[in-house]
Motif scaffolding. Structure first.
Motif, PDB file in Angstrom:
ATOM      1  N   SER A  13      -3.441 -15.342   8.269  1.00 55.05           N
ATOM      2  CA  SER A  13      -2.844 -14.080   7.819  1.00 55.05           C
ATOM      3  C   SER A  13      -3.227 -13.792   6.367  1.00 55.05           C
ATOM      4  O   SER A  13      -2.571 -14.237   5.424  1.00 55.05           O
ATOM      5  CB  SER A  13      -1.324 -14.108   7.967  1.00 55.05           C
ATOM      6  N   TRP A  15      -3.109 -11.019   4.671  1.00 50.92           N
ATOM      7  CA  TRP A  15      -2.151 -10.219   3.899  1.00 50.92           C
ATOM      8  C   TRP A  15      -0.972 -11.087   3.467  1.00 50.92           C
ATOM      9  O   TRP A  15      -0.434 -10.925   2.366  1.00 50.92           O
ATOM     10  CB  TRP A  15      -1.703  -8.991   4.679  1.00 50.92           C
ATOM     11  N   LEU A  54       5.025  -5.304   9.822  1.00 47.74           N
ATOM     12  CA  LEU A  54       3.925  -6.238   9.616  1.00 47.74           C
ATOM     13  C   LEU A  54       4.319  -7.225   8.522  1.00 47.74           C
ATOM     14  O   LEU A  54       5.218  -6.943   7.713  1.00 47.74           O
ATOM     15  CB  LEU A  54       2.659  -5.488   9.169  1.00 47.74           C
ATOM     16  N   VAL A  55       3.637  -8.373   8.486  1.00 47.16           N
ATOM     17  CA  VAL A  55       3.790  -9.295   7.365  1.00 47.16           C
ATOM     18  C   VAL A  55       2.618  -9.093   6.412  1.00 47.16           C
ATOM     19  O   VAL A  55       1.523  -8.746   6.861  1.00 47.16           O
ATOM     20  CB  VAL A  55       3.845 -10.768   7.846  1.00 47.16           C
ATOM     21  N   PRO A  56       2.846  -9.275   5.098  1.00 43.56           N
ATOM     22  CA  PRO A  56       4.085  -9.734   4.488  1.00 43.56           C
ATOM     23  C   PRO A  56       5.100  -8.611   4.339  1.00 43.56           C
ATOM     24  O   PRO A  56       4.751  -7.440   4.285  1.00 43.56           O
ATOM     25  CB  PRO A  56       3.635 -10.210   3.105  1.00 43.56           C
ATOM     26  N   GLU A  68       4.074  -3.608   3.024  1.00 39.83           N
ATOM     27  CA  GLU A  68       2.797  -3.176   2.456  1.00 39.83           C
ATOM     28  C   GLU A  68       2.554  -3.917   1.132  1.00 39.83           C
ATOM     29  O   GLU A  68       3.293  -3.764   0.158  1.00 39.83           O
ATOM     30  CB  GLU A  68       2.718  -1.659   2.239  1.00 39.83           C
ATOM     31  N   THR A  69       1.500  -4.705   1.125  1.00 39.17           N
ATOM     32  CA  THR A  69       1.250  -5.625   0.019  1.00 39.17           C
ATOM     33  C   THR A  69       1.122  -4.899  -1.325  1.00 39.17           C
ATOM     34  O   THR A  69       1.577  -5.411  -2.355  1.00 39.17           O
ATOM     35  CB  THR A  69      -0.012  -6.449   0.328  1.00 39.17           C
ATOM     36  N   HIS A 104      -6.756  -2.755  -0.625  1.00 32.52           N
ATOM     37  CA  HIS A 104      -5.671  -2.515   0.321  1.00 32.52           C
ATOM     38  C   HIS A 104      -6.077  -1.532   1.419  1.00 32.52           C
ATOM     39  O   HIS A 104      -5.705  -1.690   2.581  1.00 32.52           O
ATOM     40  CB  HIS A 104      -4.442  -1.999  -0.437  1.00 32.52           C
TER      41      HIS A 104
END
Ligand SMILES: N[C@@H](CCC(=O)N[C@@H](CS)C(=O)NCC(=O)O)C(=O)O
Length: 292
Positions: A13, A15, A54-56, A68-69, A104
């Motif tokens: 993962s 992100w 979604l993660v993170p 959203e990172t 991103h």
């Protein structure tokens, strides 16, 4: 109350890696909660972080959920203005935000064709024209950032910033898919592979011991391109220490390293240490204290 961070499998993962680095590299305490990608486990975890899908995703100490990172980076930077998440210099900060935002939203061909997989590394790959174009763009922005703002350190803007966290998984992709890059880009990739926080994340991914075959590539394998961890092995022998270096709880699981046996209070902490013993400050402190 502290922050909570929802992540997926550490080996895959990308992100989640970015989100975790935003805490780990800037000294912000966080409770990590992991779910298995592509499973009900992850959906159950995300249900607790509604409306994240979604993660993170994070929950702030006062209970706000942020996904959203890029939004997580901005939220942490706003709440921790002295942590150095973005560069202090306004021009450097502007460019750092620009390139992190481009990461991103962009580099889709590189991301799709060369997935992050921290368990495997390949001799060769066949990057498409589109991937080569993504690499050319990376070369351009990395060289500009380093050339203009990188004098005070080895990262894109001198000191480590959120921009570097955003490119950490890209560095892993370039190294493990053996993608063609310049010496300057290769040096930057190596910085990530040597970084102790990155190595801790990778060691934890190995300790998770979960292989997702969907990410396997049909290429000849090569050894991991980063520093080779010191060899250590699980053992049932009695340990030198009685309490875990991380929790202070009684030892239940041990490893052997350089002829000495060290103990931990659960298998995950034993295994993450076993997979890269040199990158865990509390463990190193314990070993050095014993040897002094
Ligand atoms: N734009 C999102 C991307 C997050 C993302 O794609 N996360 C993946 C894991 S790397 C995920 O949650 N996948 C689970 C799923 O698709 O069900 C961000 O910046 O955080």
């Amino acid at each position: 109350m502290t922050y909570e961070l929802a992540i997926g499998d550490r080996s895959y993962s990308s992100w989640s890696l970015r989100g975790w680095l935003l805490f780990e590299k800037f000294g912000i305490p966080v409770r990590v909660r992991k779910g298995d990608l592509y499973s009900d486990d992850l959906q159950g975890l995300l249900a607790d972080f509604a409306p994240a899908r979604l993660v993170p995703a994070i929950r702030t100490p006062d209970g706000e959920v942020v996904g959203e990172t890029i939004a997580i980076a901005e939220t942490l930077a706003e709440r921790h203005p002295d942590a150095g998440i973005w560069p202090a210099d306004p021009a450097a900060r502007a460019m750092a935000r620009y390139v992190a935002a481009e990461m991103h939203s962009g580099f889709r061909d590189l991301r799709n064709e060369c997935p992050m997989d921290l368990l495997n590394s390949y001799e060769d790959s066949r990057p498409s024209v589109a991937v080569l174009a993504d690499l050319a763009r990376l070369e351009e922005i990395w060289a500009r950032a380093r050339g203009r703002f990188g004098q005070s350190g080895k990262w894109l803007f001198g000191n480590y910033s959120a921009a570097d966290a955003f490119f950490a998984p890209v560095a892993a992709r370039i190294a493990t898919h053996n993608l063609p890059v310049s010496t300057l880009a290769k040096d930057y990739v190596d910085m990530h592979l040597q970084d102790h926080a990155f190595r801790r994340w990778r060691a934890m991914g190995k300790a998770e011991n979960r292989v997702l075959s969907v990410y396997a590539m049909p290429y000849k394998q090569k050894p991991w391109p980063g520093p080779a961890p010191q060899p250590a092995a699980a053992t049932d022998e009695p340990s030198i220490n009685r309490t875990c270096p991380y929790s202070g709880k009684p030892v239940t699981h041990s490893l052997r390293l350089n002829g000495q046996v060290w103990g931990f209070c659960n298998p995950f902490c034993r295994d993450k240490t076993m997979h890269d013993p040199d990158v865990w400050p509390a463990f190193i402190q314990m070993v050095e204290h014993q040897q002094a």
